[in-house]
Structure formats: C-alpha cells, structure tokens
Design an enzyme around this catalytic site. Sequence first.
Site, short mmCIF file in Angstrom:
data_model
loop_
_atom_site.label_atom_id
_atom_site.label_comp_id
_atom_site.label_asym_id
_atom_site.label_seq_id
_atom_site.Cartn_x
_atom_site.Cartn_y
_atom_site.Cartn_z
N GLU A 121 1.91 -3.53 5.70
CA GLU A 121 1.03 -3.19 4.58
C GLU A 121 1.35 -3.99 3.33
OE1 GLU A 121 4.36 -0.05 4.47
OE2 GLU A 121 3.37 -1.36 5.91
N ILE A 156 0.86 -1.19 0.00
CA ILE A 156 0.00 0.00 0.00
C ILE A 156 0.89 1.24 0.00
CG2 ILE A 156 -1.78 1.28 1.26
CD1 ILE A 156 -2.71 -1.35 2.45
#
Length: 354
Positions: free
Chosen positions: A280, A239
Amino acid sequence: MRVPELSTLRRIAVPLAFGGNSEQQHTYFAELHRVGLITQVMGIIAFSLAWLLMPPAYHPNLTHAVLALLGMLASLAVRARCTTLPVLTMTGACAVLALTFGLRTMADAVHHASFWVLPVGVFMTLAIASIFNGGLSYLAVVAGVWWNVGHGLYPVNAGLPDQPWVLLMIAVSVLFGLALNVSFSLLRLRNYHAKVELTRMAFQDSLTGLNNRRMFTQRAQQMHGATHGDMLHFLMIDIDDFKIINDQQGHDAGDAVLMRTAAIIAGKAQGHLCGRLGGEEFGIVYAGDREAVRAFAGALVAAVSQAFHAAQFVSISVGVAELDRGKELSHSYRLADEALYLAKRQGKNRYVIV
C-alpha cells in the site's frame, strides 16, 4: 464489435503496408540493417564472380556493368552508415535495381536474354522479400526489378500457346514474394508488440498502472543525479489501516482502494514522477520548493479522504523529505520514511515534512 475489429485490422494493416510508426521502425532497423548488409554483400560478390567467369566473347557492355557495380557499392556504403529505416529502404531499393540492371546487362551479352531474365526476375522477387519492411515498398521495388530485367523482351513467343506462362510465372512469383514479405513483417510486428508488453510488465505495476518500484527508483536516480534543475522532494505515501480493509472487506475491496488511490495520485502528480513502491506504499518525486510541496502534500491528503468519504473512510499519511543531491538517494528515502511514521504516530490522515 465492428469498431474494435476495424481498429485491430488498422493496427495490423498499416504497419504491414507502410512499415510501421517511428517507434516500430526504430525497433526494426537493427534487424533489417544487418540482413540487408549481408544480402547486398552477397549480391556484389555474385555479380562480380559472374562477370569475371563469363567467356571473353560474351563479356557484357563495360560501361553498363561498371555503372551497375558502382551503384551497388555506393548503396552499400550509404547503407552501412545510415541510421533510419526510410534511408535503409531507399538504399536497399537502389542496390536491388543496380544489381538487376547489371544482370540484365549480362543477359543481353549472351544474346538469349529472354531465356535468362525470367528465372533471374523470379529469384530476385523472392530473395528480397525479407529485406523490405512494408508491402508497398516491396511491391514498388519488385516493379522496378521486373522493368529492369524485362523491358523490351516481353511478350515472348507472341501468339503461341506458351505465351501466358511468362505472365503467370511473374504474377505467381510476385504474389508469393508478397506473402513472404507480409509474413516477415508480421513476425517483426508481433515481436515488437511482445517486446512492448514485456517492457510494460517489467516497469509498470500490473494492478494500478503506475510505475513499479524498479522503474520509479531508476528514474528517481536519474533525477537525483542531475547536476542542475528544480529542487526535488520525495513523498513517501502509505494508505492508513490498509490491513484492516483487507481483513474486514476482502482483498477485492483492498485492490479497489489501491487502484482508486493510485488514480488520485496519478491525477494530482501530473508532470511529477510517481509510482507504487509495494503493497500500500506509493512514492512521488516532486519538483518544486518547500512551500509548493507543502501545498501539494496537503491537497493530496485531502483529495484521498474526500474521494472515499461517501462509501467508507480511507486516508493516507505522507512523509516528505528533500532529495539531497549531495548524498545518496537512500538517505532521502530514509528521511521520508521517518517522516511518514511520524505522521502515523500523530494520528494519520496528514503529512509531515522534515
């Protein structure tokens, strides 16, 4: 509130009555197999010793005694080789009925059967409570036990004040045995659910529900080690600017982004291995050729940016590398990681294939 309560009651009552679903039965099998074998061997030894120690004047009917012993030995032989719980239950029932038939034969030989079969029936009712999983199968076997030991004998002392005591002892022993059986079955059920939960915690990411790194890597190794199958590609997903989201909006907002992104990945990757690798970062093992994985990676990048567009801008970068079965899995991971950081340097919100 009624629907969840009924659902919970059904989830507990059905295994207690019928022995559970196929997965639960598979879990119970090992324990019941071991306990049942030990119990059957002890029953055969006890029957044989009782037969040998009986005075010659009171020896039982030879044909009936031999049939009972052969039934117990045959049940033991089948039980030792069986692999499923239903077969285990049937062999256990046959063994118990053969033993009670033999004990009734001995009781008949001493000419006071009505005196001996009552404690024998009570003992057998309680002793077998632990070796049958499921109240219905237990009650069916107990009914056979009491018919075996009691047919033709009861009622005893008909019309006398102590006549009801026989029925009372039978009823109490059956109820107490059923309580024991349910307790053992409930304990197995709780152990099963605890095992399932521990497995889930060990191999599933608690926040996103995806495979965790351990499970993902384990299954990727299995796919990588297969000597045949589709071409495989590894997608390393990150991300973009996730630290900024956490710092500016808080960790709750960051968790919400992680969960939504994971849901998109899981939805797009149906049929393909996916998981959260940590923080992430996510991973996918895609089964398909280069053109197919190119289209998939592009659709995944677009789906994430579109999903968050209304509230905030969130994007992902993806690095893609073919899983080379001729080299270590770590080699493909490293190539995908390099492709990921190349996508970051090129402006993020994109994918790069190496």
